[in-house]
Design a protein around this motif. Structure first.
Motif, PDB file in Angstrom:
ATOM      1  N   ILE A 193       0.917  -1.058   0.188  1.00 17.73           N
ATOM      2  CA  ILE A 193       0.120  -0.026   0.086  1.00 17.73           C
ATOM      3  C   ILE A 193       0.786   1.226   0.114  1.00 17.73           C
ATOM      4  O   ILE A 193       1.565   1.638   1.112  1.00 17.73           O
ATOM      5  CB  ILE A 193      -0.911   0.030   1.319  1.00 17.73           C
ATOM      6  N   PRO A 194       1.203   1.823  -1.220  1.00 18.78           N
ATOM      7  CA  PRO A 194       1.956   3.023  -1.348  1.00 18.78           C
ATOM      8  C   PRO A 194       1.457   4.384  -0.444  1.00 18.78           C
ATOM      9  O   PRO A 194       2.311   5.193  -0.035  1.00 18.78           O
ATOM     10  CB  PRO A 194       2.131   3.376  -2.626  1.00 18.78           C
ATOM     11  N   GLU A 195       0.023   4.311  -0.219  1.00 19.66           N
ATOM     12  CA  GLU A 195      -0.418   5.409   0.483  1.00 19.66           C
ATOM     13  C   GLU A 195      -0.441   5.408   1.931  1.00 19.66           C
ATOM     14  O   GLU A 195      -0.917   6.167   2.847  1.00 19.66           O
ATOM     15  CB  GLU A 195      -1.994   5.460   0.310  1.00 19.66           C
ATOM     16  N   SER A 196       0.165   4.148   2.564  1.00 18.77           N
ATOM     17  CA  SER A 196       0.135   4.028   4.002  1.00 18.77           C
ATOM     18  C   SER A 196       1.081   5.326   4.624  1.00 18.77           C
ATOM     19  O   SER A 196       1.910   5.613   4.137  1.00 18.77           O
ATOM     20  CB  SER A 196       0.768   2.689   4.548  1.00 18.77           C
ATOM     21  N   ALA A 231       3.955  -0.062  -8.071  1.00 21.83           N
ATOM     22  CA  ALA A 231       3.605   1.072  -7.460  1.00 21.83           C
ATOM     23  C   ALA A 231       4.525   1.472  -6.412  1.00 21.83           C
ATOM     24  O   ALA A 231       4.790   2.720  -6.228  1.00 21.83           O
ATOM     25  CB  ALA A 231       1.956   1.057  -6.811  1.00 21.83           C
ATOM     26  N   LEU A 232       4.897   0.466  -5.567  1.00 23.79           N
ATOM     27  CA  LEU A 232       5.791   0.915  -4.453  1.00 23.79           C
ATOM     28  C   LEU A 232       7.173   1.512  -4.933  1.00 23.79           C
ATOM     29  O   LEU A 232       7.849   2.653  -4.518  1.00 23.79           O
ATOM     30  CB  LEU A 232       5.973  -0.173  -3.444  1.00 23.79           C
ATOM     31  N   VAL A 233       7.781   0.927  -5.818  1.00 25.18           N
ATOM     32  CA  VAL A 233       9.080   0.724  -6.416  1.00 25.18           C
ATOM     33  C   VAL A 233       8.860   2.288  -7.197  1.00 25.18           C
ATOM     34  O   VAL A 233       9.824   3.221  -7.213  1.00 25.18           O
ATOM     35  CB  VAL A 233       9.344  -0.184  -7.588  1.00 25.18           C
ATOM     36  N   LEU A 236       8.775   5.182  -4.890  1.00 22.45           N
ATOM     37  CA  LEU A 236      10.246   5.457  -4.291  1.00 22.45           C
ATOM     38  C   LEU A 236      11.147   6.324  -5.270  1.00 22.45           C
ATOM     39  O   LEU A 236      11.647   6.985  -4.704  1.00 22.45           O
ATOM     40  CB  LEU A 236      10.831   4.254  -3.857  1.00 22.45           C
ATOM     41  N   VAL A 237      11.148   5.850  -6.407  1.00 22.12           N
ATOM     42  CA  VAL A 237      11.914   6.387  -7.454  1.00 22.12           C
ATOM     43  C   VAL A 237      11.391   7.730  -7.818  1.00 22.12           C
ATOM     44  O   VAL A 237      12.342   8.668  -7.884  1.00 22.12           O
ATOM     45  CB  VAL A 237      11.928   5.642  -8.828  1.00 22.12           C
ATOM     46  N   ALA A 238      10.145   8.080  -7.654  1.00 27.32           N
ATOM     47  CA  ALA A 238       9.710   9.260  -8.152  1.00 27.32           C
ATOM     48  C   ALA A 238      10.027  10.405  -7.106  1.00 27.32           C
ATOM     49  O   ALA A 238      10.234  11.542  -7.107  1.00 27.32           O
ATOM     50  CB  ALA A 238       8.267   9.217  -8.025  1.00 27.32           C
ATOM     51  N   ALA A 239      10.194   9.647  -5.897  1.00 27.70           N
ATOM     52  CA  ALA A 239      10.534  10.625  -4.450  1.00 27.70           C
ATOM     53  C   ALA A 239      11.787  11.073  -4.571  1.00 27.70           C
ATOM     54  O   ALA A 239      12.081  12.285  -4.332  1.00 27.70           O
ATOM     55  CB  ALA A 239      10.472   9.819  -3.160  1.00 27.70           C
ATOM     56  N   ASN A 240      13.015  10.291  -4.922  1.00 29.10           N
ATOM     57  CA  ASN A 240      14.181  10.751  -5.290  1.00 29.10           C
ATOM     58  C   ASN A 240      15.027   9.596  -5.836  1.00 29.10           C
ATOM     59  O   ASN A 240      15.438   8.880  -5.035  1.00 29.10           O
ATOM     60  CB  ASN A 240      14.803  11.316  -3.835  1.00 29.10           C
ATOM     61  N   PRO A 241      15.356   9.725  -7.262  1.00 28.63           N
ATOM     62  CA  PRO A 241      15.816   8.609  -7.961  1.00 28.63           C
ATOM     63  C   PRO A 241      17.411   8.825  -7.419  1.00 28.63           C
ATOM     64  O   PRO A 241      18.136   7.507  -7.641  1.00 28.63           O
ATOM     65  CB  PRO A 241      15.924   8.868  -9.359  1.00 28.63           C
ATOM     66  N   ARG A 272      10.877  -2.661 -15.796  1.00 29.46           N
ATOM     67  CA  ARG A 272       9.740  -2.603 -16.307  1.00 29.46           C
ATOM     68  C   ARG A 272       9.243  -1.142 -15.469  1.00 29.46           C
ATOM     69  O   ARG A 272       8.420  -0.541 -16.167  1.00 29.46           O
ATOM     70  CB  ARG A 272       8.821  -3.654 -15.524  1.00 29.46           C
ATOM     71  N   VAL A 273       9.517  -0.786 -14.366  1.00 29.09           N
ATOM     72  CA  VAL A 273       9.199   0.492 -13.575  1.00 29.09           C
ATOM     73  C   VAL A 273       9.902   1.479 -14.089  1.00 29.09           C
ATOM     74  O   VAL A 273       9.515   2.550 -14.447  1.00 29.09           O
ATOM     75  CB  VAL A 273       9.097   0.116 -11.962  1.00 29.09           C
TER      76      VAL A 273
END
Length: 294
Positions: A193-196, A231-233, A236-241, A272-273
């Motif tokens: 759950i990426p929204e947790s 979605a979790l990966v 995390l990448v979107a937050a800061n690669p 893939r992500v």
């Protein structure tokens, strides 16, 4: 089975080429090395025995084949709790692999200055803390050691459940004088759950440059092709690669209820992500070079 016997881990499958190999200079930032029975002392409290197999040189040959098949030329070897606080198998593996390899080891609470100096001299770049199962190093002990670790250019690698633990330790992480690397995409325990709140806290720490994360061990959380973790990966990448690393978690010790993975499928899931070539190179090449000192 006698009380003193432990179940044995299985051998990893023969490596298979991924759909896209890792770029030149890439680092597999999470593997373990084991050896033949009796070659290095095992910890009495271990959950299992290493798979019956070759000596350390034999395992290193299998490891080199794993790296070559996937396209990696650098690696971070993480000491396994199967060997307790005797880091010798990991230290020797790093030494034999050469200049493009580093280690992560175990130190107890209250480790001395001399022990930390030896640790650094052995090409160890971090000490590992298990916040999930406990172990020889506590969070309080790691915080107390942090200034001395910083003086030596060491950091902390940490196994924690993002959705259970990150909110309670986030402020500590923000104020530590050392880098903290979270294993296995924050290893969510209560669902993907990426929204947790806890997972969002991990993303915020990355975004603020206060933590790192390994995009590793998806097979411990969901079955192949590991798309439930996409979605979790991606978050995390979107937050800061610039704060992400990738690791295969080879040779996949202590599987519990997880299925033995094929490492190529784990790299395929990453590709893939992360479809952008520059971002792939940032995560696989530049970030580990910056953090581990290649």
């Amino acid at each position: 089975m006698a009380e003193t016997e432990k179940p044995a881990a299985g051998m990893p499958p023969d490596p298979r080429a991924p759909e896209t190999k890792a770029p030149a200079g890439a680092c597999d930032a999470h593997v373990h090395l084991v050896a033949a029975a009796g070659e290095y002392p095992l910890w009495d409290g271990r959950a299992e025995d290493p798979a019956p197999g070759p000596d350390l040189d034999g395992w290193l040959a299998i490891y080199r084949n794993h790296l070559e098949t996937l396209g990696f030329s650098r690696g971070l070897i993480v000491h396994s709790i199967l060997y307790g606080t005797d880091n010798s198998v990991t230290v020797e593996a790093v030494r034999r692999m050469g200049a493009d390899f580093r280690g992560v080891g175990l130190l107890r609470d209250g480790a001395t200055e001399a022990q930390m100096d030896t640790f650094t001299d052995q090409n160890m770049v971090a000490l590992r803390l298990n916040y999930v199962h406990g172990g020889v190093l506590t969070w309080a002990g790691a915080k107390a050691m942090a200034p001395a670790l910083a003086d030596r250019g060491l950091h902390i690698q940490m196994l924690a459940h993002a959705d259970r633990h990150l909110e309670e330790i986030a402020e500590d992480v923000r104020h530590l004088p050392v880098d903290v690397v979270f294993d296995h995409i924050g290893w969510p325990a209560d669902g993907m759950i990426p929204e947790s709140d806890g997972f969002r806290t991990l993303c915020n720490l990355l975004a603020d440059g206060k933590a790192w994360v390994k995009l590793s061990a998806l097979y411990r959380m969901c079955p192949a092709p590991y798309d439930r973790a996409d979605a979790l990966v991606a978050a995390l990448v979107a937050a800061n690669p610039e704060r992400c690393l990738w690791g295969s978690d080879w040779p996949h010790l202590m599987l519990a209820d997880a299925e033995m993975p094929v490492a190529a499928e784990l790299l395929n899931a990453f590709h893939r992500v992360v479809s952008d070539r520059a971002t792939r190179e940032r995560i696989l090449v530049q970030n580990p070079a910056n953090l581990f000192g290649f």
